[in-house]
Scaffold this active site. Structure first.
Site, PDB file in Angstrom:
ATOM      1  N   TRP A 101       0.831  -1.211   0.000  1.00 47.53           N
ATOM      2  CA  TRP A 101       0.000   0.000   0.000  1.00 47.53           C
ATOM      3  C   TRP A 101       0.861   1.256   0.000  1.00 47.53           C
ATOM      4  O   TRP A 101       1.909   1.309   0.626  1.00 47.53           O
ATOM      5  CB  TRP A 101      -0.867  -0.032   1.253  1.00 47.53           C
ATOM      6  CG  TRP A 101      -1.524   1.266   1.612  1.00 47.53           C
ATOM      7  CD1 TRP A 101      -0.975   2.312   2.308  1.00 47.53           C
ATOM      8  CD2 TRP A 101      -2.865   1.652   1.316  1.00 47.53           C
ATOM      9  NE1 TRP A 101      -1.892   3.329   2.449  1.00 47.53           N
ATOM     10  CE2 TRP A 101      -3.065   2.956   1.854  1.00 47.53           C
ATOM     11  CE3 TRP A 101      -3.927   1.036   0.649  1.00 47.53           C
ATOM     12  CZ2 TRP A 101      -4.276   3.633   1.740  1.00 47.53           C
ATOM     13  CZ3 TRP A 101      -5.127   1.724   0.549  1.00 47.53           C
ATOM     14  CH2 TRP A 101      -5.301   3.000   1.092  1.00 47.53           C
ATOM     15  N   ASP A 104      -0.049   9.027   1.420  1.00 45.63           N
ATOM     16  CA  ASP A 104       0.487  10.382   1.295  1.00 45.63           C
ATOM     17  C   ASP A 104       1.921  10.451   0.778  1.00 45.63           C
ATOM     18  O   ASP A 104       2.810   9.774   1.304  1.00 45.63           O
ATOM     19  CB  ASP A 104       0.512  11.086   2.663  1.00 45.63           C
ATOM     20  CG  ASP A 104      -0.800  11.013   3.411  1.00 45.63           C
ATOM     21  OD1 ASP A 104      -1.770  10.455   2.879  1.00 45.63           O
ATOM     22  OD2 ASP A 104      -0.843  11.529   4.536  1.00 45.63           O
ATOM     23  N   ARG A 220      -0.283  16.081  13.695  1.00 45.23           N
ATOM     24  CA  ARG A 220       0.583  15.273  12.829  1.00 45.23           C
ATOM     25  C   ARG A 220       0.918  16.051  11.542  1.00 45.23           C
ATOM     26  O   ARG A 220       0.399  17.119  11.296  1.00 45.23           O
ATOM     27  CB  ARG A 220      -0.099  13.945  12.470  1.00 45.23           C
ATOM     28  CG  ARG A 220      -1.464  14.077  11.822  1.00 45.23           C
ATOM     29  CD  ARG A 220      -2.136  12.716  11.693  1.00 45.23           C
ATOM     30  NE  ARG A 220      -3.495  12.824  11.145  1.00 45.23           N
ATOM     31  CZ  ARG A 220      -4.572  13.042  11.892  1.00 45.23           C
ATOM     32  NH1 ARG A 220      -4.463  13.178  13.208  1.00 45.23           N
ATOM     33  NH2 ARG A 220      -5.768  13.130  11.340  1.00 45.23           N
ATOM     34  N   GLU A 273      -5.380  17.976   8.280  1.00 49.53           N
ATOM     35  CA  GLU A 273      -4.305  17.077   7.839  1.00 49.53           C
ATOM     36  C   GLU A 273      -3.421  17.678   6.737  1.00 49.53           C
ATOM     37  O   GLU A 273      -3.840  18.468   5.922  1.00 49.53           O
ATOM     38  CB  GLU A 273      -4.863  15.734   7.339  1.00 49.53           C
ATOM     39  CG  GLU A 273      -5.512  14.894   8.413  1.00 49.53           C
ATOM     40  CD  GLU A 273      -5.843  13.489   7.939  1.00 49.53           C
ATOM     41  OE1 GLU A 273      -5.787  12.589   8.789  1.00 49.53           O
ATOM     42  OE2 GLU A 273      -6.168  13.278   6.747  1.00 49.53           O
TER      43      GLU A 273
END
Length: 525
Positions: A101, A104, A220, A273
């Site tokens: 997988w 980002d 984050r 995000e």
């Protein structure tokens, strides 16, 4: 010894926890859907740093009939090397990881002639999990070489989430060891906070800073830039806080002069995000430069940024992505201005995949971002980087092509991979339809609206003309309208049906003043 440890995977099997030790060192620890019989595909662990040492492999309880452990093998080739990049649904000019997988893009930086694309990566399965920083490099933004994993989690459960990277040209952090500056990466350690790691081998391997974490907060995805006017580094990081019990999602800004000690300066509410911030000239004029800030969905604000506080020129945000195949984009840092390259190049996570493949998801094709004045005000435009021309194989060029609803002038052109560009004078037509491999893209002339699947966007005509540019790969169709005014990346897995293209005008006539169809070769050849 052999370089790769091969591990069989069966999608849907119960997750088991596996650990690989060499001596007292844990090489990696992760969960995996270990195949107990015939696998769906194989993943691998790069053991090159541990040649001629003894490895121990630990796994939690397995069914008595499992052949999972006995199937583990070592070899010098990655699994399925001979078929790599030739799989039926493998994107042919969009980056995808060899196995497992990806999501980002991370740590995107340009250094010593290489574009570095790091990314969120599960090396051991088709689904999200086990977050590492994968790594690929390119000299031209089109041909990518996947390198070994760059950042491993510190320990199981403390994953290496998203972040950014810069070149520390002045050795502000004093990480440099040798003649070349260090590449410094910032990432979210899920068990610690915002962390720093540095590389002295052109981004191949990273060493964790012993003073980590450098920022502790609820959030984050740190992105780092140098602010020339303020003469300090800036961290833009997604931050969560609460007011009267209500969660607030925002971008927090921190400043630093040494990349280690960080001071909170301000916050910008309403962003979720993967923050990004950069300066661009307006209409190519740096004396009229503006700052752009956005988060994972790409919706952006334009304004001024003094290195501490962002002040928007307008209310709300402007939409950027109008498709269904875009998230968590990032731009490359350290692309030095002219006489060097100077472009602001963006890559997004292309949210598309196919369940029959040993890889999952892709990156969107790199786009160049610009700010241009429109009748509605200053807006951000996105156009594919011109390096797409490196893949042009056969080109079909047409001028002054009459469009109607009873004939398809492109019926003789078939294929899977296309770069199409056209400038259409809509004339008396009520609708223009361009169909690529069975997927229709329609333009409603009266409403001036472009639609593909469930996505639509307003595209004003330019002196009665519609400009479209399309990139078609095996998992996606990226649409650019109005010379990049509208960016609509769509998930479009290759169908078994027609691989043709068609263009038509409905209830009236139109003229394609120019139309070029480039059939593309694979970037993996």
């Amino acid at each position: 010894g052999h370089r790769y440890l091969h591990i069989p995977v069966k999608n849907g099997e119960r997750q088991v926890r596996m650990r690989v030790n060499v001596g007292d060192e844990v090489v990696d620890e992760f969960t995996i859907e270990l195949a107990h019989g015939e696998p769906d595909f194989w993943v691998f662990l790069d053991m090159e740093p541990y040649f001629n040492e003894q490895a121990k492999i630990w796994v939690d309880r397995l069914p008595s009939e499992s052949t999972g452990l006995s199937s583990l093998t070592f070899s010098d080739e990655v699994p399925g090397a001979s078929e790599l990049y030739e799989e039926r649904y493998r994107p042919q000019f969009h980056f995808s990881s060899r196995r497992g997988w990806n999501n980002d893009p991370n740590g995107m930086v340009y250094f010593a002639g290489e574009w570095h694309l790091y990314y969120q990566h599960n090396p051991y399965g088709w689904g999200w999990g086990n977050m590492h920083w994968g790594h690929a490099v390119s000299e031209d933004l089109v041909h990518w070489e996947e390198l070994p994993t760059a950042i491993y989690p510190r320990e199981f459960g403390d994953w290496a989430f998203s972040g950014g990277a810069i070149v520390d040209w002045t050795n502000a952090a004093e990480f440099q060891d040798g003649d070349e500056p260090a590449i410094v990466a910032f990432y979210t350690s899920t068990g610690r906070g915002e962390c720093v790691a540095f590389s002295n081998d052109r981004g191949r391997t990273f060493t964790d800073y012993e003073g980590n974490p450098v920022v502790r907060h609820q959030g984050r995805d740190p992105k780092i830039i140098w602010h020339e006017q303020a003469q300090h580094w800036v961290m833009a990081v997604y931050d969560e806080t609460h007011a009267d019990g209500v969660p607030i999602q925002r971008i927090a800004f921190y400043s630093s002069t040494d990349l280690k000690e960080w001071t909170y300066t301000s916050a910008l509410d309403g962003y979720f995000e993967c923050p990004e911030i950069y300066e661009l000239p307006v209409d190519g004029d740096w004396t009229k430069a503006k700052w752009v800030v956005y988060a994972a969905d790409g919706a952006y604000a334009i304004g001024d940024f003094d290195g501490r506080t962002f002040a928007a020129d307008h209310e709300g945000k402007h939409a950027f992505n109008f498709g269904d195949c875009f998230y968590a984009s990032q731009t490359f840092s350290d692309v030095e201005p002219p006489p060097c390259d100077g472009r602001r190049v963006q890559v997004a996570w292309g949210r598309t995949g196919h369940p029959s493949m040993p890889f999952n998801q892709q990156m969107n094709f790199p786009v160049e971002l610009t700010l241009r004045t429109t009748p509605e005000g200053i807006r951000q435009f996105a156009e594919p980087v011109n390096e797409i021309e490196l893949l042009h194989e056969h080109s079909h060029e047409f001028e002054d092509m009459e469009l109607s609803d009873f004939e398809n002038p492109l019926s003789d052109i078939t294929g899977e991979l296309f770069h199409i560009e056209t400038d259409i004078e809509v004339g008396s037509a009520t609708q223009i339809e361009l169909t690529v491999r069975g997927l229709p893209l329609t333009y409603d002339v009266e409403a001036q609206t472009l639609t593909c699947k469930d996505s639509s966007a307003k595209v004003p005509l330019d002196d009665g003309r519609l400009h479209l540019e399309l990139l078609a790969d095996r998992l996606s169709l990226e649409i650019f309208a109005g010379h990049g005014r509208v960016y609509m990346p769509m998930s479009a897995p290759l169908a078994d049906g027609p691989e043709s293209i068609s263009i038509q005008a409905t209830e009236g006539s139109a003229v394609a003043r120019s139309l070029t169809v480039h059939q593309l070769k694979s970037a993996w050849e």
